[in-house]
Design a protein around this motif. Structure first.
Motif, PDB file in Angstrom:
ATOM      1  N   SER A  53       0.837  -1.203   0.000  1.00 36.43           N
ATOM      2  CA  SER A  53       0.000   0.000   0.000  1.00 36.43           C
ATOM      3  C   SER A  53       0.872   1.252   0.000  1.00 36.43           C
ATOM      4  CB  SER A  53      -0.918   0.017   1.229  1.00 36.43           C
ATOM      5  OG  SER A  53      -0.141   0.223   2.408  1.00 36.43           O
ATOM      6  N   TRP A  54       0.230   2.373  -0.311  1.00 33.82           N
ATOM      7  CA  TRP A  54       0.927   3.661  -0.264  1.00 33.82           C
ATOM      8  C   TRP A  54       1.352   3.972   1.169  1.00 33.82           C
ATOM      9  CZ3 TRP A  54       3.612   6.550  -3.221  1.00 33.82           C
ATOM     10  CH2 TRP A  54       3.864   7.873  -2.906  1.00 33.82           C
ATOM     11  N   ALA A  55       0.508   3.634   2.131  1.00 29.03           N
ATOM     12  CA  ALA A  55       0.841   3.860   3.546  1.00 29.03           C
ATOM     13  C   ALA A  55       2.088   3.054   3.930  1.00 29.03           C
ATOM     14  CB  ALA A  55      -0.336   3.489   4.441  1.00 29.03           C
ATOM     15  N   GLU A  56       2.163   1.838   3.433  1.00 33.32           N
ATOM     16  CA  GLU A  56       3.338   0.995   3.706  1.00 33.32           C
ATOM     17  C   GLU A  56       4.592   1.623   3.083  1.00 33.32           C
ATOM     18  OE1 GLU A  56       4.984  -2.406   5.490  1.00 33.32           O
ATOM     19  OE2 GLU A  56       2.921  -1.685   5.591  1.00 33.32           O
ATOM     20  N   HIS A  57       4.475   2.141   1.884  1.00 34.93           N
ATOM     21  CA  HIS A  57       5.599   2.805   1.218  1.00 34.93           C
ATOM     22  C   HIS A  57       6.062   4.022   2.020  1.00 34.93           C
ATOM     23  CE1 HIS A  57       8.151   4.514  -1.846  1.00 34.93           C
ATOM     24  NE2 HIS A  57       7.422   5.612  -1.843  1.00 34.93           N
ATOM     25  N   ARG A  58       5.111   4.816   2.463  1.00 33.85           N
ATOM     26  CA  ARG A  58       5.472   6.002   3.259  1.00 33.85           C
ATOM     27  C   ARG A  58       6.153   5.598   4.564  1.00 33.85           C
ATOM     28  NH1 ARG A  58       4.004  10.869   2.311  1.00 33.85           N
ATOM     29  NH2 ARG A  58       3.505  11.371   4.471  1.00 33.85           N
ATOM     30  N   ALA A  59       5.669   4.524   5.188  1.00 33.68           N
ATOM     31  CA  ALA A  59       6.291   4.050   6.422  1.00 33.68           C
ATOM     32  C   ALA A  59       7.731   3.600   6.164  1.00 33.68           C
ATOM     33  CB  ALA A  59       5.472   2.912   7.026  1.00 33.68           C
ATOM     34  N   GLN A  60       7.972   3.016   5.002  1.00 34.21           N
ATOM     35  CA  GLN A  60       9.333   2.620   4.653  1.00 34.21           C
ATOM     36  C   GLN A  60      10.279   3.812   4.715  1.00 34.21           C
ATOM     37  OE1 GLN A  60       8.879   0.711   0.726  1.00 34.21           O
ATOM     38  NE2 GLN A  60      10.226  -0.846   1.568  1.00 34.21           N
ATOM     39  N   HIS A  61       9.839   4.932   4.203  1.00 27.32           N
ATOM     40  CA  HIS A  61      10.701   6.113   4.115  1.00 27.32           C
ATOM     41  C   HIS A  61      10.715   6.962   5.384  1.00 27.32           C
ATOM     42  CE1 HIS A  61      11.846   5.681  -0.044  1.00 27.32           C
ATOM     43  NE2 HIS A  61      10.596   5.445  -0.366  1.00 27.32           N
ATOM     44  N   HIS A  62       9.617   6.981   6.113  1.00 29.06           N
ATOM     45  CA  HIS A  62       9.494   7.946   7.213  1.00 29.06           C
ATOM     46  C   HIS A  62       9.469   7.334   8.608  1.00 29.06           C
ATOM     47  CE1 HIS A  62       8.894  10.958   4.164  1.00 29.06           C
ATOM     48  NE2 HIS A  62       7.911  10.254   3.648  1.00 29.06           N
ATOM     49  N   VAL A  63       9.259   6.023   8.710  1.00 27.14           N
ATOM     50  CA  VAL A  63       9.162   5.404  10.035  1.00 27.14           C
ATOM     51  C   VAL A  63      10.246   4.353  10.240  1.00 27.14           C
ATOM     52  CG1 VAL A  63       7.678   4.063  11.579  1.00 27.14           C
ATOM     53  CG2 VAL A  63       6.666   5.807  10.106  1.00 27.14           C
ATOM     54  N   ARG A  64      10.443   3.496   9.259  1.00 22.36           N
ATOM     55  CA  ARG A  64      11.303   2.319   9.435  1.00 22.36           C
ATOM     56  C   ARG A  64      12.742   2.503   8.979  1.00 22.36           C
ATOM     57  NH1 ARG A  64       6.759  -0.657   6.634  1.00 22.36           N
ATOM     58  NH2 ARG A  64       5.213  -0.787   8.267  1.00 22.36           N
ATOM     59  N   LEU A  65      13.029   3.540   8.224  1.00 22.46           N
ATOM     60  CA  LEU A  65      14.358   3.729   7.663  1.00 22.46           C
ATOM     61  C   LEU A  65      15.344   4.113   8.757  1.00 22.46           C
ATOM     62  CD1 LEU A  65      15.371   3.561   4.710  1.00 22.46           C
ATOM     63  CD2 LEU A  65      15.308   6.042   4.685  1.00 22.46           C
ATOM     64  N   THR A  66      16.419   3.350   8.862  1.00 21.24           N
ATOM     65  CA  THR A  66      17.447   3.621   9.871  1.00 21.24           C
ATOM     66  C   THR A  66      18.589   4.427   9.257  1.00 21.24           C
ATOM     67  OG1 THR A  66      18.718   1.631   9.360  1.00 21.24           O
ATOM     68  CG2 THR A  66      16.924   1.399  10.987  1.00 21.24           C
ATOM     69  N   ALA A  67      19.493   4.879  10.102  1.00 19.44           N
ATOM     70  CA  ALA A  67      20.674   5.596   9.613  1.00 19.44           C
ATOM     71  C   ALA A  67      21.504   4.683   8.708  1.00 19.44           C
ATOM     72  CB  ALA A  67      21.509   6.092  10.783  1.00 19.44           C
ATOM     73  N   THR A  68      21.559   3.408   9.028  1.00 17.87           N
ATOM     74  CA  THR A  68      22.291   2.452   8.195  1.00 17.87           C
ATOM     75  C   THR A  68      21.626   2.320   6.828  1.00 17.87           C
ATOM     76  OG1 THR A  68      23.047   1.251  10.147  1.00 17.87           O
ATOM     77  CG2 THR A  68      23.112   0.062   8.048  1.00 17.87           C
ATOM     78  N   ASP A  69      20.280   2.242   6.804  1.00 17.92           N
ATOM     79  CA  ASP A  69      19.555   2.183   5.530  1.00 17.92           C
ATOM     80  C   ASP A  69      19.865   3.417   4.694  1.00 17.92           C
ATOM     81  OD1 ASP A  69      18.163  -0.233   6.163  1.00 17.92           O
ATOM     82  OD2 ASP A  69      16.669   0.918   7.274  1.00 17.92           O
ATOM     83  N   ARG A  70      19.894   4.575   5.318  1.00 15.63           N
ATOM     84  CA  ARG A  70      20.194   5.814   4.594  1.00 15.63           C
ATOM     85  C   ARG A  70      21.604   5.761   3.994  1.00 15.63           C
ATOM     86  NH1 ARG A  70      16.686   7.729   8.354  1.00 15.63           N
ATOM     87  NH2 ARG A  70      15.125   9.234   7.677  1.00 15.63           N
ATOM     88  N   ARG A  71      22.536   5.214   4.767  1.00 16.53           N
ATOM     89  CA  ARG A  71      23.907   5.093   4.267  1.00 16.53           C
ATOM     90  C   ARG A  71      23.950   4.176   3.040  1.00 16.53           C
ATOM     91  NH1 ARG A  71      27.145   2.207   8.061  1.00 16.53           N
ATOM     92  NH2 ARG A  71      27.049   0.495   6.607  1.00 16.53           N
ATOM     93  N   PHE A  72      23.202   3.069   3.073  1.00 15.36           N
ATOM     94  CA  PHE A  72      23.165   2.161   1.920  1.00 15.36           C
ATOM     95  C   PHE A  72      22.619   2.883   0.696  1.00 15.36           C
ATOM     96  CE2 PHE A  72      22.530  -1.637   4.985  1.00 15.36           C
ATOM     97  CZ  PHE A  72      23.877  -1.636   5.290  1.00 15.36           C
ATOM     98  N   GLU A  73      21.585   3.709   0.875  1.00 12.80           N
ATOM     99  CA  GLU A  73      21.030   4.474  -0.244  1.00 12.80           C
ATOM    100  C   GLU A  73      22.050   5.480  -0.770  1.00 12.80           C
ATOM    101  OE1 GLU A  73      17.232   6.191   0.607  1.00 12.80           O
ATOM    102  OE2 GLU A  73      16.260   4.235   0.791  1.00 12.80           O
ATOM    103  N   GLU A  74      22.770   6.132   0.133  1.00 18.32           N
ATOM    104  CA  GLU A  74      23.802   7.087  -0.286  1.00 18.32           C
ATOM    105  C   GLU A  74      24.907   6.386  -1.071  1.00 18.32           C
ATOM    106  OE1 GLU A  74      25.010   8.942   3.357  1.00 18.32           O
ATOM    107  OE2 GLU A  74      23.109  10.034   3.563  1.00 18.32           O
ATOM    108  N   GLU A  75      25.289   5.179  -0.639  1.00 20.61           N
ATOM    109  CA  GLU A  75      26.305   4.419  -1.364  1.00 20.61           C
ATOM    110  C   GLU A  75      25.804   4.059  -2.759  1.00 20.61           C
ATOM    111  OE1 GLU A  75      27.186   1.120   1.202  1.00 20.61           O
ATOM    112  OE2 GLU A  75      28.316   2.360   2.607  1.00 20.61           O
ATOM    113  N   ALA A  76      24.529   3.711  -2.871  1.00 18.89           N
ATOM    114  CA  ALA A  76      23.945   3.403  -4.181  1.00 18.89           C
ATOM    115  C   ALA A  76      23.919   4.653  -5.064  1.00 18.89           C
ATOM    116  CB  ALA A  76      22.539   2.832  -4.019  1.00 18.89           C
TER     117      ALA A  76
END
Length: 86
Positions: free
Chosen positions: A36-59
């Motif tokens: 769902s769209w709510a699940e997608h938003r939660a991925q970005h705004h609730v569940r994303l950790t600093a480590t996840d952000r670093r992986f995205e930056e590396e990508a």
């Protein structure tokens, strides 16, 4: 991208894929399915950790200099719940 895949799945993705464009071998497409769209938003705004952000930056560091990722969102229009093929 393996770490990005694990991050997407950990934060709620039902499936994840990385595809190379057949016409432009320099272009790759990441595909991620959430229920769902709510699940997608939660991925970005609730569940994303600093480590996840670093992986995205590396990508993002893999991008051609001076370019940015193109982000699009597609929605199921069948009216039913998202179901993965078996």
């Amino acid at each position: 991208m393996h770490r990005v895949a694990r991050s997407r799945r950990r934060t709620g993705a039902l499936s994840w894929g990385l595809y190379q464009d057949g016409h432009d071998p320099e272009r790759f497409v990441e595909n991620c399915l959430v229920c769902s769209w709510a699940e997608h938003r939660a991925q970005h705004h609730v569940r994303l950790t600093a480590t996840d952000r670093r992986f995205e930056e590396e990508a993002h560091a893999l991008l051609t200099p001076g370019t940015a990722p193109e982000v699009t969102h597609a929605f199921d229009t069948s009216g039913g719940p998202a179901v993965l093929p078996r």
